[in-house]
Design an enzyme around this catalytic site. Structure first.
Site, mmCIF file in Angstrom:
data_model
loop_
_atom_site.group_PDB
_atom_site.id
_atom_site.type_symbol
_atom_site.label_atom_id
_atom_site.label_comp_id
_atom_site.label_asym_id
_atom_site.label_seq_id
_atom_site.Cartn_x
_atom_site.Cartn_y
_atom_site.Cartn_z
ATOM 1 N N LYS A 1 -11.882 19.606 60.870
ATOM 2 C CA LYS A 1 -11.369 18.956 59.301
ATOM 3 C C LYS A 1 -10.640 16.971 59.674
ATOM 4 C CE LYS A 1 -9.391 18.694 55.556
ATOM 5 N NZ LYS A 1 -9.167 19.394 54.846
ATOM 6 N N SER B 1 -10.160 23.116 50.724
ATOM 7 C CA SER B 1 -9.225 22.502 50.794
ATOM 8 C C SER B 1 -8.063 22.528 50.297
ATOM 9 C CB SER B 1 -9.019 21.036 51.725
ATOM 10 O OG SER B 1 -7.937 20.549 52.249
#
Length: 594
Positions: free
Chosen positions: A191, A392
């Site tokens: 991430k 996401s």
């Protein structure tokens, strides 16, 4: 008295200006109606569909006749209209072929180009011709144009063919110089949305994921071009490695990249020859917007069954920004929730196709949209069609669907979240010499202030908050995909996958187009005939005019022209402070050299 006269004069001037604008709007409307009337709402005989590859291609782009009036030359095209026009041209007897006018595509996503190319491939099965011409071909434009029966280039032209690259801009050293630190709380090794603000160079994990998905996308492009041009993948890679774009243009034909050389004024006669007519006077042209408008205005089916296609594209935000300079389209949570609820409650709508092209955004807004997807699912089939990005938060709103269809080069996954809070204490206290003192009733009354960093207790609370968000995200994915949460976590960690890889991992069900998703929706709804209706409805010409006059559209368009592919980086960096709460967002702005 002078003040009174001044205000009266100002009012009169305002009324005159508004009147002129309204008059202009009325004239433009009448001209548009007259144009449609004179054309009879149909295509002329012996027509060629002209596909101009220039500007930006978005999921949907509404034609704005006022753009030129206000000085904007930046062109935005809608993928929906491009695909509609090509598809209709395939069966329209009056359209004999397609002319691709190559130019400069800016910020095009690989999956967007792949969708257009696949539609062009389908068009060729009709037996009609496709011809392309360019003074220069950008890499994306050549990828599309390579499908043509005849690829033509200016004798002194250039083909950009160098492989794919993605550039990430890092701001940490700049922030250090001005005394600003970003306090980061995240879950997921990959991430990397926060990396530009806390690192000066790319992490190994981020380099690994970018290398992987770039290689997979490039292979798809190589396979497609190789098939059309009958050039091996090895040869195409060799051309890229040799920077063939800087070679003498005479090698392009030798290497089978093009079929012939010509100047732009010679192209109309080449098209006439392919049309088997004497000259350009003997054939007509029709542009994408005109043909798509004709198609959309035709009578629809009478079955009474509707399959709704809901377009959800752009960053996911909780509410529209009143301060952001960028006029880029967003998925506004509050609006999307209401829209999806209406689709769920409309008995005429038998199935919903959620068209997602989003890098994610607000985790809270994503959760609310997920809830409405579940609401629709309880009443009728809902199918997701993924565009260029569905990552996401974009994956969050997709995971609960009955079926997920992605393009092979869609970028998806990135299941992970982060929170980022600015600490400007060094800038405020030491560099500016400004000292803030807070008074509060409780231990954390000044939580989140930029004038001091978090203490250990606050950092722990924030990390726990983000951890809970990640647990919820992965549970939503596990429930939607009918997988174990631990198995989801193994392929989550914020990692970005291509559609091909995502299918192998079970994150999507099928590789295909929006049409494929619609076919699945009809099958699951158990209907043969239906009307396809796109939502939300397009803005009116008047609304477009008001946005152009009252908004930042002019300056925004000028920035796009000036910055090109770097425009996304600019807006991404500029808007970081308005990303409140935890974010389910892609790692930075992904830029391809297409």
């Amino acid at each position: 008295m002078k003040q009174f006269l001044k205000y009266v004069l100002a009012t009169i001037v305002g009324v005159i200006i508004v009147g002129l604008i309204m008059a202009f709007f009325s004239v433009m409307t009448l001209v548009g109606m007259a144009s449609m009337s004179s054309s009879g709402g149909s295509v002329s005989d012996n027509s060629v569909l002209v596909l101009k590859l220039e500007g930006a291609i978005q999921e949907r782009a509404e034609a704005n006749p006022f753009a030129k009036l206000f000085g904007s030359s930046f062109d935005e095209q809608g993928l929906d209209k491009i695909l509609t026009a090509i598809k209709h041209a395939e069966t329209e007897d009056k359209v004999k072929g397609i002319y691709i006018e190559a130019g400069t595509l800016e910020g095009a996503e690989p999956a967007t180009l792949q969708a257009i190319r696949d539609q062009l491939e389908a068009f060729k099965k009709s037996g009609k011709f496709i011809v392309s011409y360019g003074d220069t071909y950008s890499q994306g434009a050549y990828y599309l144009s390579s499908v043509a029966d005849s690829v033509i280039i200016n004798p002194q032209g250039m083909i950009e063919w160098s492989g794919l690259g993605s550039e990430v801009m890092y701001y940490k050293d700049l922030l250090d110089k001005i005394g600003v630190k970003m306090q980061v709380f995240k879950v997921g090794t990959y991430k990397s949305a926060v990396e530009p603000y806390i690192l000066s160079e790319m992490s190994e994990a981020n380099r690994e994921q970018i290398t992987t998905y770039l290689g997979e996308v490039w292979k798809e492009m190589l396979d497609d071009v190789s098939k059309s041009r009958k050039i091996s993948n090895d040869a195409l890679n060799a051309y890229a490695d040799s920077m063939i774009m800087l070679n003498d243009p005479s090698v392009y034909k030798k290497y089978k990249l093009v079929d012939k050389y010509a100047y732009s004024d010679e192209v109309p006669q080449i098209i006439a020859n392919m049309m088997k007519v004497d000259s350009k006077k003997d054939y007509n042209t029709v542009d994408v917007n005109t043909l798509a408008t004709i198609v959309n205005s035709e009578p629809k089916g009478t079955s009474g069954n509707i399959v709704a296609v809901y377009y959800a594209y752009g960053e996911i935000v909780e509410a529209p920004s009143t301060t952001s300079f960028s006029q880029e389209h967003s998925i506004i949570g509050k609006e999307a929730i209401k829209d999806l609820e209406r689709l769920a409650n409309d008995d005429d709508i038998k199935a919903v196709v959620l068209r997602v092209n989003s890098p994610g955004g607000s985790a809270y807004a994503s959760e609310q949209i997920w809830h409405q997807v579940m609401n629709i699912k309880s009443k009728k089939p809902i199918i997701v069609s993924m565009g260029g990005l569905a990552a996401s938060g974009g994956y969050y709103i997709s995971c609960a669907a009955d079926w997920i269809v992605a393009e092979p080069t869609t970028l998806t996954g990135s299941i992970g979240i982060f929170g980022m809070i600015t600490d400007a204490s060094e800038l405020i206290n030491n560099k500016l010499g400004v000292h803030l003192h807070n008074v509060g009733t409780n231990l954390h009354s000044d939580f989140g202030t930029m004038s001091r960093p978090f203490n250990a207790s606050e950092s722990a609370l924030m990390q726990n908050y983000v951890n809970r968000g990640y647990e919820l995200f992965t549970k939503r994915c596990a429930d939607g995909r009918k997988m174990k949460q631990d198995d989801i976590k193994k392929i989550a960690e914020g990692r970005v996958w291509t559609g091909v890889h995502a299918k192998q991992l079970g994150l999507v069900d099928q590789l295909g187009s929006l049409d494929d998703a619609i076919s699945v929706a009809k099958k699951k709804a158990k209907i043969d005939e239906c009307t396809i209706v796109n939502y939300p409805g397009e803005s009116s010409m008047f609304e477009n005019l008001m946005n152009e006059v009252g908004g930042d559209s002019y300056a925004d368009a000028k920035l796009k022209e000036a910055l090109g592919d770097y425009y996304g980086i600019f807006t991404s960096a500029k808007d970081i402070n308005r990303k409140t709460g935890i974010q389910a967002s892609l790692p930075y702005y992904i830029m391809f050299n297409l």
